[in-house]
Enzyme design. Structure first.
Site, PDB file in Angstrom:
ATOM      1  N   TYR A  96       0.755  -1.074   0.043  1.00  0.00           N
ATOM      2  CA  TYR A  96       0.139   0.093   0.016  1.00  0.00           C
ATOM      3  C   TYR A  96       0.771   1.151   0.002  1.00  0.00           C
ATOM      4  O   TYR A  96       1.594   1.456   0.975  1.00  0.00           O
ATOM      5  CB  TYR A  96      -0.950  -0.061   1.135  1.00  0.00           C
ATOM      6  CG  TYR A  96      -1.910  -0.968   1.084  1.00  0.00           C
ATOM      7  CD1 TYR A  96      -2.308  -1.624  -0.151  1.00  0.00           C
ATOM      8  CD2 TYR A  96      -2.902  -1.540   2.025  1.00  0.00           C
ATOM      9  CE1 TYR A  96      -3.346  -2.572  -0.223  1.00  0.00           C
ATOM     10  CE2 TYR A  96      -3.855  -2.387   2.174  1.00  0.00           C
ATOM     11  CZ  TYR A  96      -4.054  -2.901   0.705  1.00  0.00           C
ATOM     12  OH  TYR A  96      -5.125  -3.945   0.856  1.00  0.00           O
ATOM     13  N   TRP A 132     -13.556  -6.748   1.397  1.00  0.00           N
ATOM     14  CA  TRP A 132     -12.823  -5.472   1.118  1.00  0.00           C
ATOM     15  C   TRP A 132     -13.925  -4.431  -0.147  1.00  0.00           C
ATOM     16  O   TRP A 132     -14.599  -5.067  -0.523  1.00  0.00           O
ATOM     17  CB  TRP A 132     -11.460  -5.426   0.501  1.00  0.00           C
ATOM     18  CG  TRP A 132     -11.315  -6.365  -0.561  1.00  0.00           C
ATOM     19  CD1 TRP A 132     -10.652  -7.797  -0.586  1.00  0.00           C
ATOM     20  CD2 TRP A 132     -10.956  -6.314  -2.267  1.00  0.00           C
ATOM     21  NE1 TRP A 132     -10.527  -8.118  -1.766  1.00  0.00           N
ATOM     22  CE2 TRP A 132     -10.668  -7.407  -2.695  1.00  0.00           C
ATOM     23  CE3 TRP A 132     -11.240  -4.728  -2.744  1.00  0.00           C
ATOM     24  CZ2 TRP A 132     -10.485  -7.247  -4.134  1.00  0.00           C
ATOM     25  CZ3 TRP A 132     -11.171  -4.791  -4.009  1.00  0.00           C
ATOM     26  CH2 TRP A 132     -10.633  -6.074  -4.584  1.00  0.00           C
TER      27      TRP A 132
HETATM   28  N1  LIG Z   1      -7.450  -7.891  -0.140  1.00  0.00           N
HETATM   29  C1  LIG Z   1      -7.470  -7.105  -1.120  1.00  0.00           C
HETATM   30  O1  LIG Z   1      -7.092  -7.464  -2.428  1.00  0.00           O
HETATM   31  C2  LIG Z   1      -7.776  -5.568  -0.991  1.00  0.00           C
HETATM   32  C3  LIG Z   1      -7.919  -4.940  -2.159  1.00  0.00           C
HETATM   33  C4  LIG Z   1      -8.369  -3.536  -2.017  1.00  0.00           C
HETATM   34  C5  LIG Z   1      -8.672  -2.945  -0.698  1.00  0.00           C
HETATM   35  N2  LIG Z   1      -8.507  -3.619   0.535  1.00  0.00           N
HETATM   36  C6  LIG Z   1      -8.612  -3.283   1.972  1.00  0.00           C
HETATM   37  O2  LIG Z   1      -9.756  -2.964   1.894  1.00  0.00           O
HETATM   38  C7  LIG Z   1      -9.724  -1.384   2.264  1.00  0.00           C
HETATM   39  C8  LIG Z   1     -10.888  -0.609   1.604  1.00  0.00           C
HETATM   40  O3  LIG Z   1     -10.796  -0.612   0.113  1.00  0.00           O
HETATM   41  P1  LIG Z   1     -11.532   0.412  -0.567  1.00  0.00           P
HETATM   42  O4  LIG Z   1     -10.788   1.667  -0.072  1.00  0.00           O
HETATM   43  O5  LIG Z   1     -11.432   0.134  -1.931  1.00  0.00           O
HETATM   44  O6  LIG Z   1     -13.006   0.453   0.177  1.00  0.00           O
HETATM   45  P2  LIG Z   1     -14.295   1.430   0.384  1.00  0.00           P
HETATM   46  O7  LIG Z   1     -14.264   1.704   1.679  1.00  0.00           O
HETATM   47  O8  LIG Z   1     -15.434   0.711  -0.375  1.00  0.00           O
HETATM   48  O9  LIG Z   1     -14.014   2.670  -0.640  1.00  0.00           O
HETATM   49  C9  LIG Z   1     -13.467   3.798  -0.092  1.00  0.00           C
HETATM   50  C10 LIG Z   1     -13.836   4.973  -0.803  1.00  0.00           C
HETATM   51  O10 LIG Z   1     -15.452   5.130  -0.541  1.00  0.00           O
HETATM   52  C11 LIG Z   1     -15.691   6.453   0.103  1.00  0.00           C
HETATM   53  N3  LIG Z   1     -16.509   6.340   1.003  1.00  0.00           N
HETATM   54  C12 LIG Z   1     -16.653   6.079   2.169  1.00  0.00           C
HETATM   55  N4  LIG Z   1     -17.564   6.445   3.098  1.00  0.00           N
HETATM   56  C13 LIG Z   1     -18.228   7.539   2.088  1.00  0.00           C
HETATM   57  C14 LIG Z   1     -19.511   8.202   2.339  1.00  0.00           C
HETATM   58  N5  LIG Z   1     -19.991   8.274   3.504  1.00  0.00           N
HETATM   59  N6  LIG Z   1     -19.952   8.720   1.304  1.00  0.00           N
HETATM   60  C15 LIG Z   1     -19.184   8.600   0.235  1.00  0.00           C
HETATM   61  N7  LIG Z   1     -18.028   8.116   0.001  1.00  0.00           N
HETATM   62  C16 LIG Z   1     -17.599   7.389   1.010  1.00  0.00           C
HETATM   63  C17 LIG Z   1     -14.222   6.944   0.458  1.00  0.00           C
HETATM   64  O11 LIG Z   1     -14.054   8.392   0.311  1.00  0.00           O
HETATM   65  P3  LIG Z   1     -13.583   9.194   1.393  1.00  0.00           P
HETATM   66  O12 LIG Z   1     -12.163   8.700   1.637  1.00  0.00           O
HETATM   67  O13 LIG Z   1     -13.794  10.739   1.013  1.00  0.00           O
HETATM   68  O14 LIG Z   1     -14.450   8.952   2.682  1.00  0.00           O
HETATM   69  C18 LIG Z   1     -13.159   6.043  -0.474  1.00  0.00           C
HETATM   70  O15 LIG Z   1     -13.250   7.013  -1.980  1.00  0.00           O
HETATM   71  C19 LIG Z   1      -8.493  -1.111   1.910  1.00  0.00           C
HETATM   72  O16 LIG Z   1      -7.881   0.042   2.703  1.00  0.00           O
HETATM   73  C20 LIG Z   1      -7.480  -2.141   2.245  1.00  0.00           C
HETATM   74  O17 LIG Z   1      -7.375  -2.227   3.491  1.00  0.00           O
HETATM   75  C21 LIG Z   1      -7.905  -5.105   0.162  1.00  0.00           C
END
Ligand SMILES: NC(=O)c1ccc[n+]([C@@H]2O[C@H](COP(=O)([O-])OP(=O)(O)OC[C@H]3O[C@@H](n4cnc5c(N)ncnc54)[C@H](OP(=O)(O)O)[C@@H]3O)[C@@H](O)[C@H]2O)c1
Length: 304
Positions: A50, A213
């Site tokens: 990351y 995720w």
């Molecule tokens: N194992 C794997 O292959 C894998 C792959 C990807 C991710 N991951 C893990 O999963 C975690 C989450 O992944 P992700 O970031 O893709 O997931 P996510 O939480 O679905 O997406 C994050 C996005 O959602 C937005 N968001 C959250 N709350 C919101 C709200 N109330 N209103 C509007 N937008 C909102 C965030 O914007 P804001 O920042 O503006 O809140 C951000 O742009 C990562 O940090 C990582 O730890 C694992």
């Protein structure tokens, strides 16, 4: 905060994903981590890749400054991806990756380590040797996988001694193939195709925790469905159900994921304190069966 059983640990149902922690400033990062801890969210999901390692470093630096005991938090990281080049589950890569994570996170142990994405050249003996070494040295306490289907887990289990306690998988109302392949079993429908070897049932049968995720995204990082007019119906239904429980749409999504009887943890990706605290409210909301299906259908899935 509702908790979920992951191996021997009970962990917060809402986990703090750290994939974008390098995108905020240091003071903001400390405030973010402190706010999460204040709400009982003491589980932080990392990966060696990351931000090219920057996210772990940024967390390590911020956490050190907060002066909080290490054993009051749970740190999980992942390894096995060499970005843009290959996947690597060799003993050497796994061990060196963990050593790098420990250094960057400024800790002498990881609570958990997941294999990030299945390596086509995986040799379970090598993984077993790496896990044994890391466990013996006290560097990792539990092990799991990510993005794996049942037979890959079975292959690992043929050599790995430690229980594999979690499978981290993409899961949201807009990315719910794990559900539709079950509800559309034996149908000639798109949703009836299993792309994951029926991993959800496998995890339930074997007591493996599912870590969801990208709970607010669709496609392969195509975007966030919250507020996206392409998902108007889903947004309308989330808004309506959220209103009923006095929470916002993001919390309604978390409640939807947690309503499933699999032992699912929501891995969030926000770096905004406000959004994180709003999502956390979803852990205390128990939506009804009817509401669960209404959200599912409004995301475009079918019931045959
Ligand atoms: N194992 C794997 O292959 C894998 C792959 C990807 C991710 N991951 C893990 O999963 C975690 C989450 O992944 P992700 O970031 O893709 O997931 P996510 O939480 O679905 O997406 C994050 C996005 O959602 C937005 N968001 C959250 N709350 C919101 C709200 N109330 N209103 C509007 N937008 C909102 C965030 O914007 P804001 O920042 O503006 O809140 C951000 O742009 C990562 O940090 C990582 O730890 C694992």
């Amino acid at each position: 905060m509702q908790s979920v059983q992951v191996g021997a640990l009970r962990l917060p149902a809402i986990a703090v994903g750290c994939m974008y922690l390098d995108r905020i400033g240091e003071a903001e990062r400390r405030e973010f981590i402190a706010a999460a801890l204040g709400e009982g969210m003491n589980f932080f999901d990392h990966a060696d890749i990351y931000g090219g390692g920057e996210c772990e470093s940024a967390f390590g630096e911020a956490f050190a400054k907060l002066n909080i005991p290490r054993d009051s938090i749970v740190l999980q990281s992942k390894c096995g991806i060499v970005p843009g080049k290959m996947f690597d589950f060799s003993e050497k890569h796994i061990v060196e990756s963990v050593e790098g994570s420990l250094k960057r996170l400024r800790t002498d142990y990881l609570d958990g380590l997941l294999l990030h994405r299945p390596d086509a050249l995986m040799q379970p003996e090598e993984v077993a040797a790496a896990f044994d070494k890391l466990e013996r040295q006290g560097k990792v306490r539990y092990f799991g996988v990510s993005n794996m289907h049942p037979y890959q887990i079975e292959l690992l289990k043929s050599c790995v001694r430690q229980p594999l306690v979690a499978d981290q998988l993409q899961f949201s109302p807009a990315h719910a193939g794990m559900i539709s392949c079950g509800t559309e079993a034996n149908m000639l429908t798109e949703g009836g195709i299993s792309r994951d070897g029926y991993i959800l049932d496998y995890c339930r049968l074997h007591g493996i925790a599912v870590q969801a995720w990208s709970p607010f995204r669709y496609g392969f990082f195509e975007g966030v469905f919250l507020g996206d007019p392409k998902f108007q119906k889903l947004n309308d239904v989330l808004e309506k159900i959220g209103k009923k429980y006095s929470v916002d749409k993001a919390a309604a999504v978390a409640a939807w994921i947690l309503r499933h009887p699999a032992k699912t943890q929501v891995i969030t990706g926000t770096t905004k304190v406000g959004h994180l605290l709003d999502i956390a409210k979803g852990a205390d909301v128990a939506i009804t069966r009817e509401e669960w299906y209404e959200i599912y259908l409004s995301a475009g899935h079918i019931l045959p």
